[in-house]
Scaffold this active site. Structure first.
Site, PDB file in Angstrom:
ATOM      1  N   ASP A 300       0.816  -1.216   0.000  1.00 44.50           N
ATOM      2  CA  ASP A 300       0.000   0.000   0.000  1.00 44.50           C
ATOM      3  C   ASP A 300       0.851   1.268   0.000  1.00 44.50           C
ATOM      4  O   ASP A 300       2.009   1.272   0.415  1.00 44.50           O
ATOM      5  CB  ASP A 300      -0.886   0.033   1.248  1.00 44.50           C
ATOM      6  CG  ASP A 300      -2.015  -0.966   1.199  1.00 44.50           C
ATOM      7  OD1 ASP A 300      -2.037  -1.801   0.281  1.00 44.50           O
ATOM      8  OD2 ASP A 300      -2.878  -0.913   2.095  1.00 44.50           O
ATOM      9  N   HIS A 351      -5.989   3.012  -3.895  1.00 46.87           N
ATOM     10  CA  HIS A 351      -5.956   3.180  -2.435  1.00 46.87           C
ATOM     11  C   HIS A 351      -6.363   4.590  -2.031  1.00 46.87           C
ATOM     12  O   HIS A 351      -5.932   5.076  -0.990  1.00 46.87           O
ATOM     13  CB  HIS A 351      -4.561   2.836  -1.912  1.00 46.87           C
ATOM     14  CG  HIS A 351      -4.493   2.564  -0.434  1.00 46.87           C
ATOM     15  ND1 HIS A 351      -5.469   1.864   0.255  1.00 46.87           N
ATOM     16  CD2 HIS A 351      -3.553   2.899   0.500  1.00 46.87           C
ATOM     17  CE1 HIS A 351      -5.133   1.776   1.533  1.00 46.87           C
ATOM     18  NE2 HIS A 351      -3.981   2.397   1.712  1.00 46.87           N
ATOM     19  N   HIS A 442       3.683  -2.279   3.123  1.00 47.97           N
ATOM     20  CA  HIS A 442       3.757  -0.929   2.559  1.00 47.97           C
ATOM     21  C   HIS A 442       5.104  -0.744   1.866  1.00 47.97           C
ATOM     22  O   HIS A 442       6.148  -1.005   2.486  1.00 47.97           O
ATOM     23  CB  HIS A 442       3.607   0.133   3.653  1.00 47.97           C
ATOM     24  CG  HIS A 442       2.265   0.102   4.331  1.00 47.97           C
ATOM     25  ND1 HIS A 442       1.961  -0.812   5.314  1.00 47.97           N
ATOM     26  CD2 HIS A 442       1.157   0.868   4.141  1.00 47.97           C
ATOM     27  CE1 HIS A 442       0.714  -0.605   5.720  1.00 47.97           C
ATOM     28  NE2 HIS A 442       0.199   0.398   5.028  1.00 47.97           N
TER      29      HIS A 442
END
Length: 476
Positions: A300, A351, A442
């Site tokens: 992400d 996102h 991430h």
């Protein structure tokens, strides 16, 4: 205990055709836009951040609803003093939020911190950036904005008031007071107190930017120049009036806003050229997850420089395919990295534009957050995404109704935003992962990227195949 199982995600397939994305010359809707005043009659032109050589977006966020924050600001070569000022302000706000919200056992209780950036001008020798903050742990509506300016010619970081010449500031302030004094909720006497002292005047005038036609737009947050109930206030002084009052830097900033140069040059002695991997997928993935062990790694908040490039190289060595859930403002800054992700056979998901809790937004704001990001992804890759990951895993009926994108949650949360330790991140994935799991990581954190080789090496030895979320769904 798993709180985000794959089974509900698989049942939430919905339509896999993304809602039609739309373009606009306006800044993207953010978590705070519902509370902001309307845009000026001639909003500033949109800056293409991908044209800024050496640009890095400094991002930080959590995916934990008990400590929901997302921050970002740009780091532009040559503007180190300005970057340092933004870094100091962002880190101060984040530290205050985390100490007040994230350390107790009661959870966030609806409180969220979101700091997003917008380029006002980035051409010639002028750089202007606005940081917009939505801090729902603060008093009032928690919404504030501040502009940061950099003068490449002088190598200086002036205040926003530095756009106005010293000898013209009294006339400028008088014009502001004249427009504000008769507005409902504004106290003329309080204006005199706020603008009489040079120090308080400088502190009050922290959000100033030019419009596309050369006027100067001055924004005051809620309660700054009037009672809180009166809301935020915006004054726009037309070009004809403001131009004679501008400083030399102000005139260059106005000129670069109205008629931007082709490039930005702040006099940096060395502007690094980021390496963009050129890995190419060998073809469609024919892995049958009904017959072999599969796992879907997801990353992400990127793309990020240089972390995403390093990650792509690690993945290519193991022929692993993953899903990137990208943030729109970072896609706009680094479309080349998103293209590299797609070319290497990875899946690109949505996102949101700047990582707000979508469940706190209106349907229109949710649609704008997702549509603008989908448009940026399509512009970079030629493909419209079909999946989205809601920030913090927060999704409700309003969010689902606002988009045709299919939501994706996760099974394994590495909490890599909290633990910046490659060994711990790798150990979490290796010990918790089970076949057909979706893993949350991430690619904005170097420590997370550093954990990936050990994850790939160990799980490959255990017979796992690394596939995209859509591939996992399609073959189960």
């Amino acid at each position: 205990m798993r709180s985000h199982t794959l089974l509900p995600a698989l049942l939430l397939l919905g339509s896999l055709t993304a809602a039609c994305a739309h373009g606009s010359s306006e800044p993207p809707v953010t978590a705070a836009d519902g509370a902001r005043p309307g845009s000026s009659p001639s909003p500033a032109r949109t800056v293409d951040p991908s044209k800024i050589k050496g640009l890095e977006i400094v991002s930080d966020s959590s995916e934990n609803g008990s400590c929901p924050f997302a921050t970002s600001y740009p780091d532009v070569p040559g503007a180190e003093a300005m970057t340092a000022a933004m870094k100091k302000d962002v880190e101060r706000r984040l530290a205050t939020f985390r100490s007040g919200v994230c350390t107790g056992s009661g959870g966030a209780d609806g409180r969220e911190l979101n700091i997003s950036h917008q380029f006002l001008v980035a051409s010639g020798d002028v750089l202007g950036v606005r940081l917009t903050t939505q801090d729902q742990s603060a008093a009032g509506d928690g919404l504030s904005a501040r502009t940061y300016w950099y003068d490449g010619k002088a190598g200086a970081y002036p205040t926003a008031l530095g756009l106005v010449a010293d000898g013209s500031r009294d006339a400028f302030v008088a014009a502001l007071k004249d427009q504000l004094k008769d507005r409902e909720g504004v106290d003329a006497a309080a204006l005199d107190d706020k603008f009489s002292d040079p120090d308080t005047r400088d502190a009050a005038l922290y959000d100033m930017a030019f419009t596309a036609d050369g006027g100067l737009r001055v924004h005051f947050d809620r309660g700054d120049v009037g009672v809180p109930a009166a809301g935020a206030q915006t004054v726009t002084i037309p070009k004809k009036t403001i131009t004679p009052w501008l400083s030399a830097f102000g005139k260059r900033a106005q000129r670069q806003t109205v008629s931007p140069s082709r490039s930005l040059d702040l006099g940096a002695p060395h502007v690094p050229a980021p390496a963009v991997p050129t890995h190419t997928a060998s073809g469609d993935d024919d892995t049958d997850c009904k017959k072999v062990k599969c796992i879907a790694l997801t990353f992400d908040d990127g793309p990020a420089v240089p972390e995403t490039s390093a990650l792509l190289t690690h993945l290519a060595r193991y022929r692993a395919r993953v899903t990137f859930f990208t943030v729109g403002q970072n896609v706009a800054a680094h479309p080349d990295l998103v293209r590299a992700e797609a070319k290497a056979g990875h899946e690109i998901g949505n996102h949101s534009w700047n990582h707000p809790d979508l469940t706190r937004l209106s349907s229109r704001q949710v649609a704008s957050q997702l549509n603008r990001t989908s448009a940026a992804i399509k512009a970079a890759t030629g493909r419209t995404p079909t999946l989205f990951r809601p920030p913090y895993g927060a999704v409700n009926r309003t969010v689902r109704a606002a988009t045709a994108l299919s939501p994706v949650l996760w099974d394994v949360d590495t909490e890599d935003w909290k633990y910046r330790d490659p060994a711990k991140v790798a150990r979490t994935v290796i010990t918790k992962a089970q076949p057909n799991d979706v893993v949350l990581m991430h690619d904005i954190h170097a420590t997370s990227v550093a954990a990936v080789p050990e994850i790939l090496r160990t799980l490959t030895a255990r017979g796992y195949h690394f596939v995209t979320v859509s591939h996992l769904r399609a073959t189960l």
